[in-house]
Every structure is written in C-alpha cells, then in structure tokens.
Design a protein around this motif. Structure first.
Motif, mmCIF file in Angstrom:
data_model
loop_
_atom_site.group_PDB
_atom_site.id
_atom_site.type_symbol
_atom_site.label_atom_id
_atom_site.label_comp_id
_atom_site.label_asym_id
_atom_site.label_seq_id
_atom_site.Cartn_x
_atom_site.Cartn_y
_atom_site.Cartn_z
ATOM 1 N N LEU A 445 0.809 -1.220 0.000
ATOM 2 C CA LEU A 445 0.000 0.000 0.000
ATOM 3 C C LEU A 445 0.845 1.276 0.000
ATOM 4 N N LEU A 448 0.585 3.218 -3.392
ATOM 5 C CA LEU A 448 -0.773 3.499 -3.844
ATOM 6 C C LEU A 448 -1.219 4.938 -3.613
ATOM 7 N N TYR A 475 -8.493 6.866 -1.762
ATOM 8 C CA TYR A 475 -7.701 5.955 -0.943
ATOM 9 C C TYR A 475 -8.569 5.277 0.127
ATOM 10 N N VAL A 483 -8.640 -3.578 1.649
ATOM 11 C CA VAL A 483 -8.042 -3.960 2.923
ATOM 12 C C VAL A 483 -9.056 -4.648 3.832
#
Length: 866
Positions: A445, A448, A475, A483
């Motif tokens: 992550l 990202l 995000y 997640v």
C-alpha cells in the motif's frame, strides 16, 4: 488462519521494534547535529528554543558541535512526550494551523469513542462469547472446519438463536448512540472553531478574491479588459481589479529544470570545496552519463543554465505579449470580503455555463498547472480517472490474495502440499502469518497513495487542498474494499475452498462465521501499520539520511542549509484514510470481536503523541483550508457505522435470531437520517462564507485600520510564480524565479513575527527569501514587454480612454454611467409615481437612517437594474 501464537509473535516483534525506534529517536533528537531534522520548523523560523524546552545547543568547538556529551541530559530523554502535550490548543492553532489542530481532535475523537467501547465490550460481551460453544459444535459436525482459541472471544461462538444475542443488539444501539452524540458535538464544535478562526485571521488575499472561469471571448477586447468591464458593470461598488491566468506550464518546467541544474552545480562545487576530488569532476554527455563526450561538469552545467535562461526569457516574452497565452479564467479581487462573498456565491450570467465563480484558494494553495485546463474538459477527466480507480480496486485483489496466502498457511497447505515443512515449524509459521503477512500488505500500500495523488491531479483540481481531499476519498475506498472486504472475502475462499466446492449452499453461513475470525489478522495488521508505522514516522529516517547527505556535500551557504532542512507536512491524502480505516475496524468489530479495540486504542494514543510532536517541531503546512476536510472525515465515520450495521444484521440472520434481527433494521436508517441532519445543519459553513460574518469582519477591520490598503497585498498575489519577478521588475535577482522550495514554506522572517498590518497598509502575507514584489519598487523598467496583469479602479485602465470602435466598451460605459446616476440619486425620477411618492417596490421596511450609504442607494435601485 492467524491464531493466538501468531498474534503474540506479532505483538513481540512490533512491540520491541517500536520501543527500539522510539528510544533511538529520543537519543537522536538530543544531538546537536540532528537539530535541523527534529526541530526543523524552529530552526527555519530562527528561534533558538521552542516554548516548552530548549533545543540542544550547538557548540562552536570540537566534537560538541555534533554530539551531546552531557550525561545528565540523557536521564530525561523521554520528556519529549510530556513536553509536546503541554502546548494548549489555541497556541497550537497559531503555531501549526487549524488543519493540524482539527486532525489531532479527530484522533482524540477516536479515543473518546473506543475507550468506553473497550470497557463495555470486555465487561459484557467477551464473557458472553467465551462461555458459549457454537464453534466446538461446528468443529464436530462440519468437515475441514477450523478455528482458533481467540475465535471463541468473538460472536461466532454464540449458539444459533441464543438469547445472548440480545446483548449484542443492545450494544449495537448503545454504540451507535454514543458515536452519534460525540460526532454531533464534534461537528458543532469544529464548525464554531472554524468560524472563530476565520474571524480572527488577518487580511489575506483569498478573503478578497474569487476565481472566475469560462470567461466568454470578445472579438473587440482582450480577456483582461473584457473581465474588467464585466465586473465594473455588475459589481461597481466593491470590484477592485483582476489578474488573468496565463498558460505558463512550459515556462514552469524550464524554471524547474534550471533549478535542478543549479543544484547540480552546487553539488559539484561542494565536492571541490570538501576536497573529495583532486581534479574537477567530469561526466559523459550521453544517457545517464554512460557514453558520449567527456566534459567538465561545472562548465557543462553552467553552459546549459545560460542557454536555458535565454529560453526562459524568450518564453516569458511570448507569454506576456501573445493573447493566446491568456486562459479564459481570472482571479477577481474586491475591496471588501462582503463583495467577494456575494460574487463567489451567486450566479453571474443568465447563461449558467459562462462566468462561473468560486472562492479562490489562498496563493500557496493554488495548483498552477491545472488552471490552464479548459473547464469543459474537467468532467471527462474526472470520469476517466474514476473509471481507472475502479479498475485499480479490482486489480488490487491479486496482491490481497497473495497476502492472505501467507496469512493462512495451514489452509493453503491442503492445496499446496510442498508447504508442509514450513507449516510444521511453529515459530516460522507464526512469524509469516502474524508479522510477514501484515508487513507485505503494508508495503503493497506504500506506493498506492502517490499513484492516486497523480491521478487526482490529472482530474483538474485547481488547489492542493482539493487534490488531497479527493485523493483521500479514493484511498479510503481502497481501504474499505481491498483492505477490509478484500481480506475477508479472499481469506474465506482460501480457508474454506474445499467446502465451497463440495457444498455451495454453505457459503453464506461460512462467510458469516469467518468475518469475526478475521479479527486476529486485523489485530496483527494494526500492530504492523499502526505501532511500528508511528515509530518510523517519529524517527524520520529518510529525512535524517537525506539531510546529512545534502549538508555534507551540497551546503555551501546559509541559504543552502535552509534548503536542505527537511520540513514535513501532514499529508492529509494519506493520514485521513488511514485514520478512517481504524474507525472502520473498531466500529465493525466492536460488537463482533472486542479484542481488537485495545490495540486500536494503543495506536490512537501513540498517533496523538507522535503527530503532536511532528506538528510542533517538524511540520509546516503547505496551505490552510480552515478544517474544510472535516465533512469528508465525518462521512468516512458514517460509512463505517453503516458497514457495522449491515455486517451485524447479516450475522444475526445467519445466527437465526429471528426475534432480535428486525430490531436492527432501524439502525442504518437512523444513521442516514443523522448524516443528512448534520450535513444540512453544519456543512454549509465549510463550503461558503456567510455574508453576516464577512460584513462583521469588514466593519471591525475598517474601525481598527481605516487606512487599510487592500490593493498593496492583492496586486501580485495571484500571478504565476514563474512570472512574479518580471512583473515586479526584479530581473536583477532572478536566480530561482519562484521555483525555490523555500517560497512555499510560508515562514516568517528570522528574528521575530512579521506584523502584516502597519502604517495603514497590508504587506504581502506570503514571505519569501527574496524581497516581496509588492514592497520593492522596480529600479528600472521591466526588460520584457509586458501587458498589465491586473486592471482595477485605481492604477488600472481608464475607461474613458479606450478605443471608441469597441462596441462592447461603449455598452459598458453606458451601463456604468446609468448605474452611477442611479447610485447618485439623479436617475430616480422616472421610477417615482405621479404624485411624487416612491413606488411600492422601493419602499424601505426599516429605518434607512441606520443603513450605510451604499445600502441606502441599493434600496433605491429598481429590481430590473440590480
């Protein structure tokens, strides 16, 4: 599946690593050679000590210049925790801005929410879960069903149709009411704090300026003149001037490239001064210096700088002399906040696609690269980027599957037999499942947020604050889908793959039982991402290494030292989604598995201390939005509540709680009603500037400073950074052209705080290393033939001296003269009734004697004219 031994392994690794990093930070910050890393904000301000504790003194002789040899100072190295908590909120707002203070309040809000939920969960829910035996029954009746000792703490261990489920239903209502009450109080408090902050601010350019886009073309006038005529006619009382937007993106690239070349020259000179090389450094002119002609680096870069400077001057001349470089957009400034508020929040034309106005960002918040983008292309850009975000979310399930493969080695072994030697080694298995799986997810992550930030910039937002808020929303969507839901869904498939194939009808029930079991994985992830992540943020390892590298090789002057000093910033596009994820995990698992709550509370407590220390000592905000991001964060918490309700309803249904499940249905409905109630009551204060507040601020300011010169600090505030030196006539000192990173740090001058209001005028608020263009009169006329960048009522264009062949100019003059006659009262005879009485629609409903002259005149203007 992550088990108790895996969680303990992760706890030991992350706990030890966090303690070691915090101890190293406490020692590093006490060394004189690291003062500019851990006290960078105070050093750039010129202060020798912070308000709470003295910064380590730098000696002028010997090793004490670099190391602290005072043994007594190491006894209290951990006092920084107490020291950073001493600064009151009012002083913190003055020091770090309202955005930073409200972010700390968000973390504090999390503590207020989850500490009572943790206490209630461990006193009431955990005993009810542990003393039941549903998982043991499933283990005996289902094939390939596995569970861990920690799973007995979750709601999965409650038997089907048990009366114990009523306790979880009551807890869901209590939790929702508690969170709703705290959210309402915080929303009201932050809204009041925002109004107080805006009212207490000194005069800033963005308070008097709006951004106007979609300006129509006029065949007889330039864009600047056309804009000037339009706002003179429609806002005659408060319009001051305009500053058109130039397409200077190519010029900005050249200036940035020249700044890089200048840094390379400084680096080469530093190598020679430090005597690291006996001969002058050389390089090859080919790609990455791998081939080509061998040349002297200093001469090569100096020649390139000279040639690039010539191109920069030519490009400036072209921009300032060609009308095609002017975009259909302009910054419009007014002499009062009230006038700017009226213009920014009203429709300017009968054609709703023309003359679109909005509040201008503050000058340091403007993202100049997006201003030249045509307005009609913004929707297509946003649609394209949002489609790409959906594709990325779907594609990101592959690394999630990879992570879950490490998190469920025992289940994966049944399908991949060669993993048996790894699974049989208990310590290695615990390390991989408890620590490595969370670490891989954390690493996957890292890049990202920056990818999403680049995508969001492409959408066309004109300010950094909007870019960060939009990137944060994307995000957060990744966090929720990938997640949270991704780990639950993919983990379920990995664990129960054989069962799903043999009996597809068991999928809903298995999924309902697996959601609580995933709490152990998220506990491990919280320790990796939260605990160790906070310690790494505190120690600032990368800025520390970069500073010592740059200071050792590239620093030759005090200005170079200031440029090498690593200031941080809050990075809301990363911080807000991370905080939203922990709100989501805490609220979803509060009723399902309360064991995760203590780990989240520890993370929030550590995050509060770490962020407070960074805001006080290291972080300098890139901009100040006045906590405009709060409604976004409020929406994230509401989304977390809705997911909590839907998950709990699904679990109750799978638990066959037919008598209690219907009572959960009002919860999501009430949550949505609460969201819209708060949105309608408070959100307008974060989007608009109330006319009442604007008028009150103007009145107070005129009373305190009747000779206030608004034009003095508005004149060059919204000129492209690459053009400011030319506009002000400061071509003699044009080494950086506004590309210097210090220009965006907004630091006051060394030696004290700058008084922005003095002698009846306002100085330019944004202080730069060079003299302000507004303060320094040009010694010589500008070398570049420029057109005026701003037009206004004083010092601007004289309407009566314009070209008589321009039809639109004559119309503007006619309307302007008629408006002046109306305001003077000379043109009012035609709207009176025959008997001398004022027409009914002009009668005042209040005592006109108490009104200002401008207000009384407007009361007398016919509605058709206004």
């Amino acid at each position: 599946m992550t088990g108790a031994s895996d969680v303990l392994t992760s706890f030991a690794i992350n706990g030890i690593l966090s303690v070691v990093l915090i101890t190293l930070f406490s020692v590093f910050k006490n060394q004189p050679l690291n003062v500019r890393v851990y006290y960078s904000k105070w050093q750039l301000k010129g202060d020798k000590a912070c308000p709470t504790k003295h910064i380590p003194t730098v000696s002028s002789n010997g090793i004490r210049r670099y190391l602290n040899l005072d043994a007594k100072s190491y006894i209290h190295v951990m006092d920084w925790i107490k020291e950073c908590l001493k600064m009151p909120e009012a002083e913190l707002i003055d020091h770090g801005g309202l955005d930073a203070a409200v972010f700390l309040r968000l973390i504090s809000l999390g503590l207020q929410i989850f500490i009572p939920l943790t206490i209630f969960g461990f006193i009431v829910l955990v005993p009810l879960n542990v003393t039941d035996n549903q998982l043991a029954i499933d283990m005996a009746t289902k094939t390939n069903f596995t569970y861990d000792a920690l799973d007995t703490i979750t709601i999965s261990n409650i038997r089907l149709a048990s009366d114990r489920l009523w306790a979880h239903l009551v807890a869901a209502y209590l939790y929702t009411a508690w969170v709703g009450w705290l959210l309402f109080k915080e929303y009201r408090s932050i809204a009041a704090l925002r109004f107080s902050f805006l009212a207490s601010q000194i005069a800033r350019p963005d308070q008097f300026t709006i951004l106007c886009r979609c300006i129509p073309e006029d065949p007889d006038e330039s864009t600047a003149v056309h804009v000037d005529h339009f706002f003179r006619v429609n806002h005659p009382d408060h319009y001051l001037m305009n500053q058109v937007v130039y397409d200077a993106n190519e010029l900005a690239k050249m200036v940035k490239e020249r700044a890089k070349l200048q840094n390379k020259v400084i680096y080469c000179e530093g190598l020679i001064d430090k005597k690291f090389s006996k001969a002058r450094p050389t390089m090859k002119t080919g790609f990455w210096g791998l081939w080509g002609e061998q040349v002297d680096q200093l001469d090569y870069y100096s020649d390139k700088i000279v040639k690039l400077t010539e191109k920069i001057n030519e490009e400036r001349t072209r921009i300032l002399s060609e009308e095609t470089s002017v975009m259909p957009a302009a910054f419009i400034s007014f002499d009062t906040r009230w006038g700017a508020a009226v213009c920014a929040q009203t429709v300017q034309s009968r054609d709703s696609s023309m003359w679109l106005t909005e509040w201008a960002p503050e000058p340091r918040d403007v993202y100049w690269a997006n201003l030249p983008i045509p307005y009609h292309r913004l929707n297509s850009r946003k649609l394209g980027m949002r489609t790409l975000v959906v594709v990325l979310i779907i594609g990101f399930f592959f690394p999630i599957s990879f992570v879950q493969g490490f998190a469920n080695l025992a289940s994966l072994e049944r399908n991949v037999p060669f993993l048996t030697p790894i699974v049989q080694r208990g310590l290695l298995k615990s390390f991989i499942q408890g620590y490595l799986s969370g670490l891989i997810l954390k690493v996957s992550l890292l890049v990202l947020p920056y990818i999403l930030l680049i995508m969001t910039k492409f959408e066309g937002h004109v300010s950094y604050s909007r870019i960060e808020k939009s990137a944060a929303a994307k995000y957060f969507a990744f966090m929720v889908v990938n997640v949270f839901l991704g780990n639950v869904l993919v983990g379920t498939i990995f664990e129960q793959l054989k069962t799903f194939i043999e009996s597809p009808t068991t999928i809903p029930q298995t999924f309902g039982n697996t959601v609580p079991m995933k709490a152990t994985f998220f506990i491990a992830y919280t320790m990796v991402d939260g605990w160790t992540g906070c310690a790494l943020m505190l120690i600032r390892l990368l800025p520390l290494l970069l500073f010592h590298f740059r200071s050792g090789l590239m620093v030759r002057t005090p200005r170079d030292l200031d440029r090498a000093t690593p200031l941080g910033n809050l990075e809301l596009n990363i911080a807000l989604p991370h905080l939203g994820l922990y709100f989501l995990l805490g609220l979803v698992y509060a009723c399902i598995s309360p064991l995760i709550l203590p780990f989240i509370v520890i993370y929030l407590g550590a995050a509060y201390v770490v962020h407070r220390n960074q805001i006080i000592n290291c972080n300098e905000p890139k901009y100040e939005s006045g906590a405009a991001y709060w409604p976004y964060m409020f929406g994230y918490i509401i989304v977390a509540l809705l997911i909590k309700h839907i998950t709990l309803i699904g679990l109750m249904t799978l638990k066959e709680a037919k008598s209690s499940t219907p009572f959960l249905l009002p919860l999501p409905i009430c949550t949505i009603i609460f969201y819209f109630y708060c949105k309608n009551r408070f959100e307008h204060g974060f989007q608009f500037y109330a006319l009442e507040e604007a008028m009150a601020k103007d009145t107070i300011e005129r009373a305190r400073n009747p000779n206030l010169d608004v034009r003095s600090f508005l004149e060059n505030a919204y000129i492209h950074p690459s053009l400011r030196s030319v506009v002000a006539g400061n071509d003699e000192d044009d080494s950086d052209d506004g590309a210097d990173e210090l220009l965006n740090r907004n630091l006051p001058p060394k030696g004290g705080t700058k008084n922005l209001v003095s002698d009846g005028s306002l100085e330019l608020q944004l202080e730069s290393p060079k003299k302000s263009p507004a303060k320094t009169p040009p010694k010589t006329p500008p070398k570049t033939p420029t057109r005026p960048l701003s037009r206004g009522s004083s010092g601007g264009m004289d309407l009566e001296k314009t070209d008589d062949n321009s039809v639109s100019r004559r119309k503007a003059l006619d309307v302007s003269e008629s408006r002046r006659s109306l305001l003077d009262g000379s043109g009012m005879t035609d709207i009176n009734s025959g008997d001398g009485k004022v027409a009914p629609h002009l009668e005042s409903t209040s005592d006109t004697g108490s009104l200002s002259p401008g207000t009384r005149s407007l009361r007398q203007i016919p509605k058709s004219t206004v």
